[in-house]
Motif scaffolding. Structure first.
Motif, PDB file in Angstrom:
ATOM      1  N   ARG A  33     -11.643  -8.896 -10.791  1.00 28.22           N
ATOM      2  CA  ARG A  33     -10.610  -9.323  -9.900  1.00 28.22           C
ATOM      3  C   ARG A  33     -11.690  -9.417  -8.534  1.00 28.22           C
ATOM      4  NH1 ARG A  33      -5.756  -5.373 -10.653  1.00 28.22           N
ATOM      5  NH2 ARG A  33      -4.834  -6.845  -9.073  1.00 28.22           N
ATOM      6  N   ASP A  34     -10.966 -10.145  -7.702  1.00 30.40           N
ATOM      7  CA  ASP A  34     -11.531 -10.051  -6.450  1.00 30.40           C
ATOM      8  C   ASP A  34     -11.274  -9.049  -5.480  1.00 30.40           C
ATOM      9  OD1 ASP A  34     -12.347 -10.935  -3.571  1.00 30.40           O
ATOM     10  OD2 ASP A  34     -11.123 -12.303  -3.399  1.00 30.40           O
ATOM     11  N   ILE A  35     -12.079  -8.284  -4.894  1.00 34.40           N
ATOM     12  CA  ILE A  35     -11.627  -6.747  -4.363  1.00 34.40           C
ATOM     13  C   ILE A  35     -10.913  -7.024  -3.084  1.00 34.40           C
ATOM     14  CG2 ILE A  35     -13.779  -6.528  -3.219  1.00 34.40           C
ATOM     15  CD1 ILE A  35     -11.955  -3.799  -4.887  1.00 34.40           C
ATOM     16  N   LEU A  36     -11.072  -8.146  -2.399  1.00 38.82           N
ATOM     17  CA  LEU A  36     -10.306  -8.485  -0.975  1.00 38.82           C
ATOM     18  C   LEU A  36      -8.925  -8.694  -1.325  1.00 38.82           C
ATOM     19  CD1 LEU A  36     -13.037 -10.450   0.866  1.00 38.82           C
ATOM     20  CD2 LEU A  36     -12.637  -8.130   1.088  1.00 38.82           C
ATOM     21  N   GLU A  37      -8.378  -9.325  -2.608  1.00 38.26           N
ATOM     22  CA  GLU A  37      -7.271  -9.508  -3.156  1.00 38.26           C
ATOM     23  C   GLU A  37      -6.587  -8.401  -3.425  1.00 38.26           C
ATOM     24  OE1 GLU A  37      -7.023 -12.575  -5.974  1.00 38.26           O
ATOM     25  OE2 GLU A  37      -7.847 -14.108  -4.551  1.00 38.26           O
ATOM     26  N   VAL A  38      -7.231  -7.564  -4.081  1.00 37.27           N
ATOM     27  CA  VAL A  38      -6.818  -6.176  -4.571  1.00 37.27           C
ATOM     28  C   VAL A  38      -6.352  -5.308  -3.391  1.00 37.27           C
ATOM     29  CG1 VAL A  38      -7.107  -3.975  -5.617  1.00 37.27           C
ATOM     30  CG2 VAL A  38      -8.130  -6.333  -6.623  1.00 37.27           C
ATOM     31  N   ILE A  39      -7.427  -5.309  -2.257  1.00 37.74           N
ATOM     32  CA  ILE A  39      -7.130  -4.615  -1.138  1.00 37.74           C
ATOM     33  C   ILE A  39      -5.965  -5.160  -0.461  1.00 37.74           C
ATOM     34  CG2 ILE A  39      -7.805  -4.037   1.247  1.00 37.74           C
ATOM     35  CD1 ILE A  39     -10.928  -3.631  -0.179  1.00 37.74           C
ATOM     36  N   ALA A  40      -5.724  -6.308  -0.242  1.00 40.30           N
ATOM     37  CA  ALA A  40      -4.657  -7.146   0.578  1.00 40.30           C
ATOM     38  C   ALA A  40      -3.297  -6.726  -0.247  1.00 40.30           C
ATOM     39  CB  ALA A  40      -4.834  -8.619   0.464  1.00 40.30           C
ATOM     40  N   ALA A  41      -3.296  -6.667  -1.489  1.00 38.21           N
ATOM     41  CA  ALA A  41      -2.128  -6.228  -2.304  1.00 38.21           C
ATOM     42  C   ALA A  41      -1.616  -4.801  -1.994  1.00 38.21           C
ATOM     43  CB  ALA A  41      -2.245  -6.635  -3.708  1.00 38.21           C
ATOM     44  N   GLY A  42      -2.663  -4.123  -2.000  1.00 38.02           N
ATOM     45  CA  GLY A  42      -2.325  -2.562  -1.830  1.00 38.02           C
ATOM     46  C   GLY A  42      -1.973  -2.598  -0.387  1.00 38.02           C
ATOM     47  N   ARG A  43      -2.535  -3.000   0.577  1.00 36.16           N
ATOM     48  CA  ARG A  43      -1.884  -3.115   1.916  1.00 36.16           C
ATOM     49  C   ARG A  43      -0.371  -3.500   2.121  1.00 36.16           C
ATOM     50  NH1 ARG A  43      -6.865  -5.044   5.832  1.00 36.16           N
ATOM     51  NH2 ARG A  43      -8.273  -3.307   5.341  1.00 36.16           N
ATOM     52  N   THR A  44      -0.298  -4.398   1.244  1.00 36.55           N
ATOM     53  CA  THR A  44       1.369  -5.004   1.505  1.00 36.55           C
ATOM     54  C   THR A  44       2.333  -3.827   0.922  1.00 36.55           C
ATOM     55  OG1 THR A  44       0.639  -7.162   1.181  1.00 36.55           O
ATOM     56  CG2 THR A  44       3.038  -6.762   0.769  1.00 36.55           C
ATOM     57  N   LYS A  45       1.801  -3.198  -0.346  1.00 39.88           N
ATOM     58  CA  LYS A  45       2.615  -2.119  -1.001  1.00 39.88           C
ATOM     59  C   LYS A  45       2.574  -0.994   0.023  1.00 39.88           C
ATOM     60  CE  LYS A  45       1.909  -3.368  -5.686  1.00 39.88           C
ATOM     61  NZ  LYS A  45       1.577  -2.659  -7.146  1.00 39.88           N
ATOM     62  N   MET A  46       1.733  -0.642   0.839  1.00 41.49           N
ATOM     63  CA  MET A  46       1.555   0.470   1.588  1.00 41.49           C
ATOM     64  C   MET A  46       2.321   0.259   2.526  1.00 41.49           C
ATOM     65  SD  MET A  46      -0.406   3.085   0.006  1.00 41.49           S
ATOM     66  CE  MET A  46      -0.941   4.023   1.308  1.00 41.49           C
TER      67      MET A  46
END
Length: 95
Positions: A33-46
Motif C-alpha cells: 500500500r502507498d503510505i501517503l494514501e494510508v496517512i491521508a485516509a487516517g487523517r480523514t477518519k481522525m
C-alpha cells in the motif's frame, strides 16, 4: 519500506516496547500500500472524531436536542461504516 527492526528501534528510543504480533499485523496491512494514501485516509477518519472541549452553552444544547435523533442516527451510520472498513482490512488502529 520500514522493517520490524526499524520500528522497534524507533519506539525503543522513546521507551516504548513494540508488541511483535501487533507490529507484524501493522506491517502486513501496509504491505503493497502507498503510505501517503494510508496517512491521508487516517487523517480523514481522525478529522471526523470528536476532540472534546466541553463548556458548551445551554441554549445551543437545548436547540440541538430537538435534532439529536437524526444526528445520532447519522453518526451511528458513519461508525458502522468505519467498523466494516476496519473488519475488511483486519486491522484496527486502536486495538
Amino acid at each position: 519500506e520500514p522493517s520490524a527492526e526499524d520500528i522497534t528501534k524507533i519506539l525503543g528510543s522513546v521507551g516504548i516496547e513494540a508488541e511483535s504480533d501487533k507490529l507484524d499485523a501493522l506491517l502486513g496491512n501496509l504491505k503493497g500500500r502507498d503510505i501517503l494514501e494510508v496517512i491521508a485516509a487516517g487523517r480523514t477518519k481522525m478529522s471526523a472524531m470528536p476532540s472534546g472541549g466541553g463548556g458548551g452553552a445551554a441554549a445551543p444544547v437545548a436547540a440541538a436536542a430537538a435534532g439529536a435523533q437524526p444526528a445520532a442516527a447519522a453518526a451511528k451510520a458513519v461508525v458502522e461504516e468505519e467498523e466494516v472498513e476496519e473488519e475488511a482490512s483486519g486491522f484496527d488502529l486502536f486495538d
